[in-house]
Design a protein around this motif. Structure first.
Motif, PDB file in Angstrom:
ATOM      1  N   VAL A  25       0.847  -1.201   0.000  1.00 57.02           N
ATOM      2  CA  VAL A  25       0.000   0.000   0.000  1.00 57.02           C
ATOM      3  C   VAL A  25       0.880   1.248   0.000  1.00 57.02           C
ATOM      4  O   VAL A  25       0.647   2.175  -0.782  1.00 57.02           O
ATOM      5  CB  VAL A  25      -0.972  -0.016   1.200  1.00 57.02           C
ATOM      6  CG1 VAL A  25      -1.603   1.351   1.411  1.00 57.02           C
ATOM      7  CG2 VAL A  25      -2.047  -1.079   0.997  1.00 57.02           C
ATOM      8  N   GLN A  26       1.896   1.266   0.847  1.00 59.64           N
ATOM      9  CA  GLN A  26       2.798   2.423   0.887  1.00 59.64           C
ATOM     10  C   GLN A  26       3.428   2.671  -0.482  1.00 59.64           C
ATOM     11  O   GLN A  26       3.472   3.809  -0.957  1.00 59.64           O
ATOM     12  CB  GLN A  26       3.898   2.211   1.925  1.00 59.64           C
ATOM     13  CG  GLN A  26       3.435   2.340   3.346  1.00 59.64           C
ATOM     14  CD  GLN A  26       4.558   2.062   4.323  1.00 59.64           C
ATOM     15  OE1 GLN A  26       5.413   1.209   4.106  1.00 59.64           O
ATOM     16  NE2 GLN A  26       4.542   2.785   5.432  1.00 59.64           N
ATOM     17  N   ALA A  27       3.915   1.623  -1.107  1.00 63.71           N
ATOM     18  CA  ALA A  27       4.576   1.763  -2.409  1.00 63.71           C
ATOM     19  C   ALA A  27       3.613   2.294  -3.465  1.00 63.71           C
ATOM     20  O   ALA A  27       3.965   3.185  -4.257  1.00 63.71           O
ATOM     21  CB  ALA A  27       5.159   0.421  -2.842  1.00 63.71           C
ATOM     22  N   GLN A  28       2.393   1.764  -3.484  1.00 59.69           N
ATOM     23  CA  GLN A  28       1.429   2.209  -4.488  1.00 59.69           C
ATOM     24  C   GLN A  28       0.974   3.646  -4.253  1.00 59.69           C
ATOM     25  O   GLN A  28       0.763   4.400  -5.204  1.00 59.69           O
ATOM     26  CB  GLN A  28       0.239   1.249  -4.544  1.00 59.69           C
ATOM     27  CG  GLN A  28       0.620  -0.092  -5.154  1.00 59.69           C
ATOM     28  CD  GLN A  28      -0.574  -0.938  -5.474  1.00 59.69           C
ATOM     29  OE1 GLN A  28      -1.523  -0.472  -6.097  1.00 59.69           O
ATOM     30  NE2 GLN A  28      -0.544  -2.191  -5.045  1.00 59.69           N
ATOM     31  N   VAL A  29       0.834   4.026  -2.995  1.00 59.03           N
ATOM     32  CA  VAL A  29       0.437   5.398  -2.663  1.00 59.03           C
ATOM     33  C   VAL A  29       1.508   6.377  -3.144  1.00 59.03           C
ATOM     34  O   VAL A  29       1.198   7.431  -3.708  1.00 59.03           O
ATOM     35  CB  VAL A  29       0.189   5.542  -1.141  1.00 59.03           C
ATOM     36  CG1 VAL A  29       0.186   6.999  -0.708  1.00 59.03           C
ATOM     37  CG2 VAL A  29      -1.123   4.880  -0.760  1.00 59.03           C
ATOM     38  N   GLN A  30       2.761   6.024  -2.949  1.00 60.20           N
ATOM     39  CA  GLN A  30       3.851   6.917  -3.331  1.00 60.20           C
ATOM     40  C   GLN A  30       3.967   7.082  -4.844  1.00 60.20           C
ATOM     41  O   GLN A  30       4.588   8.029  -5.306  1.00 60.20           O
ATOM     42  CB  GLN A  30       5.166   6.410  -2.743  1.00 60.20           C
ATOM     43  CG  GLN A  30       5.205   6.589  -1.240  1.00 60.20           C
ATOM     44  CD  GLN A  30       6.422   5.962  -0.596  1.00 60.20           C
ATOM     45  OE1 GLN A  30       6.947   4.961  -1.064  1.00 60.20           O
ATOM     46  NE2 GLN A  30       6.864   6.549   0.492  1.00 60.20           N
ATOM     47  N   GLN A  31       3.359   6.191  -5.609  1.00 62.74           N
ATOM     48  CA  GLN A  31       3.412   6.278  -7.063  1.00 62.74           C
ATOM     49  C   GLN A  31       2.249   7.069  -7.660  1.00 62.74           C
ATOM     50  O   GLN A  31       2.213   7.282  -8.865  1.00 62.74           O
ATOM     51  CB  GLN A  31       3.432   4.870  -7.679  1.00 62.74           C
ATOM     52  CG  GLN A  31       4.687   4.098  -7.355  1.00 62.74           C
ATOM     53  CD  GLN A  31       4.636   2.673  -7.854  1.00 62.74           C
ATOM     54  OE1 GLN A  31       3.761   2.296  -8.612  1.00 62.74           O
ATOM     55  NE2 GLN A  31       5.588   1.871  -7.418  1.00 62.74           N
ATOM     56  N   THR A  32       1.325   7.508  -6.836  1.00 61.26           N
ATOM     57  CA  THR A  32       0.169   8.240  -7.349  1.00 61.26           C
ATOM     58  C   THR A  32       0.557   9.662  -7.736  1.00 61.26           C
ATOM     59  O   THR A  32       1.557  10.198  -7.261  1.00 61.26           O
ATOM     60  CB  THR A  32      -0.980   8.296  -6.318  1.00 61.26           C
ATOM     61  OG1 THR A  32      -0.529   8.990  -5.153  1.00 61.26           O
ATOM     62  CG2 THR A  32      -1.477   6.904  -5.957  1.00 61.26           C
TER      63      THR A  32
END
Length: 101
Positions: A25-32
């Motif tokens: 989740v952290q990784a995907q959030v940072q890619q937004t």
């Protein structure tokens, strides 16, 4: 400190799954990226990403103390929905029952 206590055996058994979900989740959030251009959109996006990441940090801290932090789940899912990441929000909500399955 609200939340659900996790038995030490369950925590040890489920640690890798819990951490994998939160780190993903952290990784995907940072890619937004902001949905619109402009400084205001960027500011709100940055704030929402920060809320999601802080919620994840709260979840990890609670997990390390042997509980699933209810405030962390609420904060993270709210931010994820604001980022249009409903599927990730559902994954975070399911963590509340990780020891029931």
């Amino acid at each position: 400190m609200t939340g659900k206590t996790i038995a030490p055996n369950d925590r040890a058994r489920l640690d890798q799954i819990f951490m994998q979900v939160v780190l993903d989740v952290q990784a995907q959030v940072q890619q937004t990226t902001p949905p619109q251009t402009g400084n205001l959109a960027a500011m709100f996006h940055k704030e929402t990403v920060s809320d999601a990441l802080q919620g994840c940090a709260i979840l990890i801290a609670g997990w390390n103390q042997g509980r699933i932090d209810e405030a962390g789940i609420t904060r993270t899912t709210k931010a994820l929905r604001a980022l249009n990441l409903s599927e990730l929000a559902e994954r975070i909500q399911k963590l509340a029952q990780i020891d029931e399955g």
